[in-house]
Design a protein around this motif. Sequence first.
Motif, PDB file in Angstrom:
ATOM      1  N   TYR A  74      71.743 -40.813 -49.311  1.00 33.30           N
ATOM      2  CA  TYR A  74      70.656 -40.406 -49.091  1.00 33.30           C
ATOM      3  C   TYR A  74      69.780 -40.022 -51.025  1.00 33.30           C
ATOM      4  O   TYR A  74      68.687 -40.539 -51.330  1.00 33.30           O
ATOM      5  CB  TYR A  74      70.445 -38.942 -47.966  1.00 33.30           C
ATOM      6  N   GLU A  75      70.855 -39.242 -51.730  1.00 31.31           N
ATOM      7  CA  GLU A  75      70.729 -38.519 -52.504  1.00 31.31           C
ATOM      8  C   GLU A  75      70.319 -40.380 -54.115  1.00 31.31           C
ATOM      9  O   GLU A  75      69.320 -39.966 -54.681  1.00 31.31           O
ATOM     10  CB  GLU A  75      71.476 -37.501 -53.492  1.00 31.31           C
ATOM     11  N   LEU A  76      71.036 -41.299 -53.288  1.00 31.59           N
ATOM     12  CA  LEU A  76      71.046 -42.450 -54.263  1.00 31.59           C
ATOM     13  C   LEU A  76      69.722 -42.994 -54.235  1.00 31.59           C
ATOM     14  O   LEU A  76      68.331 -43.564 -55.084  1.00 31.59           O
ATOM     15  CB  LEU A  76      72.398 -43.315 -54.226  1.00 31.59           C
ATOM     16  N   LEU A  77      69.094 -43.113 -53.143  1.00 29.25           N
ATOM     17  CA  LEU A  77      67.928 -43.683 -52.474  1.00 29.25           C
ATOM     18  C   LEU A  77      66.864 -43.357 -53.276  1.00 29.25           C
ATOM     19  O   LEU A  77      66.399 -43.474 -53.082  1.00 29.25           O
ATOM     20  CB  LEU A  77      67.883 -43.695 -50.913  1.00 29.25           C
ATOM     21  N   ASP A  78      67.318 -41.839 -53.539  1.00 28.86           N
ATOM     22  CA  ASP A  78      65.711 -40.783 -53.363  1.00 28.86           C
ATOM     23  C   ASP A  78      65.827 -41.195 -54.810  1.00 28.86           C
ATOM     24  O   ASP A  78      64.278 -41.294 -55.424  1.00 28.86           O
ATOM     25  CB  ASP A  78      66.046 -39.513 -53.803  1.00 28.86           C
ATOM     26  N   GLU A  79      66.762 -41.192 -56.363  1.00 25.91           N
ATOM     27  CA  GLU A  79      66.601 -41.984 -57.547  1.00 25.91           C
ATOM     28  C   GLU A  79      66.645 -43.373 -57.506  1.00 25.91           C
ATOM     29  O   GLU A  79      65.821 -44.004 -58.863  1.00 25.91           O
ATOM     30  CB  GLU A  79      68.507 -41.977 -57.898  1.00 25.91           C
ATOM     31  N   MET A  80      66.559 -44.558 -56.236  1.00 26.73           N
ATOM     32  CA  MET A  80      66.712 -45.834 -56.665  1.00 26.73           C
ATOM     33  C   MET A  80      64.927 -46.056 -56.402  1.00 26.73           C
ATOM     34  O   MET A  80      64.449 -47.225 -56.864  1.00 26.73           O
ATOM     35  CB  MET A  80      67.626 -46.553 -55.738  1.00 26.73           C
ATOM     36  N   ILE A  81      64.564 -45.487 -55.620  1.00 29.89           N
ATOM     37  CA  ILE A  81      62.778 -45.541 -54.560  1.00 29.89           C
ATOM     38  C   ILE A  81      61.882 -44.226 -55.019  1.00 29.89           C
ATOM     39  O   ILE A  81      62.033 -43.035 -54.697  1.00 29.89           O
ATOM     40  CB  ILE A  81      63.331 -46.563 -53.836  1.00 29.89           C
TER      41      ILE A  81
END
Length: 378
Positions: A74-81
């Motif tokens: 979830y944290e990665l998706l927050d930073e990627m998008i």
Amino acid sequence: MLQCIFVLSDSGEVLLEKQLTGHRVDRAICDWFWNQILTQGDSLKFLCRVADVLSNYLDGLNEDLIKDNFVIVYELLDEMIDNGFPLTTEPNILREMIAPPNIVSKVLSVVTGNTSNVSNTLPGATASYVPWRKTDLKHATNEVYVDLVEEMDATINRDGNLVKCEIYGEVQVNSNLSGLPDLTLSFANPSIFNDVRFHPCVRLRPWELNQNLSFVPPDGQFKLMSYRVKKLKSTPIYVKPQFTSDSGTCRISVLVGIRNDPGKPIDNITVEFRLPPCVTASDLSPNYGSVNVLADKTCSWTIGRMPKDKAPSMSGTLVLETGMERLHVFPTFQVAFRIMGVALSGLKIDKLDLKNPLSRPHKGFRALTRGGEFQVRS
């Protein structure tokens, strides 16, 4: 613009849901996509990039890894998008922002109650006009290594004819160069490519003009490009299975040998096949290597390095269920192997140039081919 991301299991179950805009997308849309081919090129490319990043972080990508690392995903998706638009997709930069999972971080999260892996400081590339690279990088020894890593997918029918043979390959780079290096990688035979896919650092114009890879590399390890080479005409090794069935038993004989000598040793050879439920294996014995029969009736023959003085063979007996006279369903053989120092596609690197180097860098090139979906039908 992306409105949502769903991560599905192999069976189509929704493992993870991430809504990216104010407009909520219902999970029912997954049923439609599960049975369709995605045709939106830009969205598909970004989803492939998301899969690459997650695989890089989690050292693989499967249902169990995602369930064990929900918070990090979830944290990665927050930073990627950002509000539905791609933002940061470079693994080296993301690692400065979000710590990769490890045992220590998991223990600390349990002890302290802090489950966040997000850093309080901005990554070094924030002030750089090259978003995948820090500013003012300095290395004691300037060096860059390029690896060609290939997997051969092949299908051989029961008559021994090659039905399909192709290569999926990657150009992997490990860059430890100071400053802001500008590299150009050229191939001796780029015409062999059927499909290509590039890291965002690659400039598309030089490739379209003369098939050169011009790029400012991220720091450290990254995948510069992936490619596919189709319709190869031969494989480096052959596997010849033979079954003789009569009166409730079946004799099996398997021969392995070199079909097209790659010029380098072939090692890590394994041959696997799964027996039908109504069949059990007896006295399987090889003249080279070892055989294990697993609980799910998978027979695994480990050969290792191909010997020079003889062709490995294995023979034994398959006992059929009471009432069966013959074996009617024959197993498919899965073959794995490794060849160091050879790209079986025939791809060759011509040269790697560095513009305006701060010092003379050390450059190295290697090649590796592995067996991928290599099947022999019997």
